[in-house]
Scaffold this motif. Sequence first.
Motif, short mmCIF file in Angstrom:
data_model
loop_
_atom_site.label_atom_id
_atom_site.label_comp_id
_atom_site.label_asym_id
_atom_site.label_seq_id
_atom_site.Cartn_x
_atom_site.Cartn_y
_atom_site.Cartn_z
N ALA A 1 0.75 -1.23 0.04
CA ALA A 1 0.09 0.03 0.04
C ALA A 1 1.00 1.33 -0.15
N LEU A 2 2.03 1.05 0.58
CA LEU A 2 3.08 2.15 0.75
C LEU A 2 4.08 2.32 -0.49
N SER A 3 4.41 3.07 -1.22
CA SER A 3 5.61 2.90 -2.13
C SER A 3 6.08 4.46 -2.11
N TYR A 4 7.18 4.55 -2.98
CA TYR A 4 8.06 6.00 -3.02
C TYR A 4 8.49 6.00 -4.37
N LYS A 5 8.79 7.29 -4.81
CA LYS A 5 9.47 7.65 -6.10
C LYS A 5 10.40 8.76 -5.64
N LEU A 6 11.47 8.86 -6.14
CA LEU A 6 12.33 9.88 -6.09
C LEU A 6 11.98 11.01 -7.33
N LYS A 7 12.14 12.10 -6.95
CA LYS A 7 11.90 13.05 -8.05
C LYS A 7 13.00 13.17 -9.27
N ASN A 8 14.11 12.66 -8.92
CA ASN A 8 15.23 12.76 -9.81
C ASN A 8 15.55 11.43 -10.38
N GLU A 9 14.60 10.26 -10.30
CA GLU A 9 14.85 8.88 -10.77
C GLU A 9 13.41 8.56 -11.47
N SER A 10 13.58 7.60 -12.15
CA SER A 10 12.18 6.96 -12.94
C SER A 10 12.45 5.52 -12.52
N SER A 11 11.52 4.94 -11.78
CA SER A 11 11.57 3.49 -11.30
C SER A 11 10.32 2.80 -11.62
N ASP A 12 10.36 1.73 -11.99
CA ASP A 12 8.93 0.52 -12.17
C ASP A 12 8.97 -0.05 -10.82
N GLY A 13 9.82 -0.07 -9.82
CA GLY A 13 9.45 -0.55 -8.43
C GLY A 13 10.22 -2.07 -8.55
N SER A 14 10.71 -2.59 -9.77
CA SER A 14 11.21 -3.87 -9.92
C SER A 14 12.71 -4.08 -9.68
N SER A 15 13.24 -3.31 -8.84
CA SER A 15 14.68 -3.49 -8.75
C SER A 15 15.11 -4.42 -7.58
N ILE A 16 14.21 -5.05 -6.93
CA ILE A 16 14.77 -6.02 -6.06
C ILE A 16 15.51 -7.23 -6.85
#
Length: 140
Positions: A65-80
């Motif tokens: 339910a909680l996630s985040y994004k950095l304003k200077n990065e783009s991420s799809d959340g799959s970096s595990i």
Amino acid sequence: MAEKVKEYESDELTVIWKPEKCIHSEICFKGLSDVFNPNERPWVNVNGAEDKTIKDQIDKCPSGALSYKLKNESSDGSSIEDEQIVEVSKGGPLMVYGNIKVKHHDGSETSKHRVTAFCRCGSSSNKPYCDGSHKKIDFE
């Protein structure tokens, strides 16, 4: 109907909350109450801790339910990493950490990243995922 999404922004970080996914484990609040406090409005204070501390706490959210994004990065959340870990929580859901693909009975697939909470009590209205119903029925 569109999924409800709330965002809380600081200069560098955006905290994203999806209330319908929340199973109210209170891990966020118990782990970092200067940032996550359900008794305050807004309940997320992105200035309550360093960005790294907030990100580390969000990574422990069992429902996603909680996630985040950095304003200077783009991420799809799959970096595990490729590793998956399965944890049986006492009186609660089956927690799966890592990138997984869920194959549903109708043949469809859903990709999940970071943390996924699966229902063990059988009472979830969002099966196979946990919706917090185990608390209402005192599941052990």
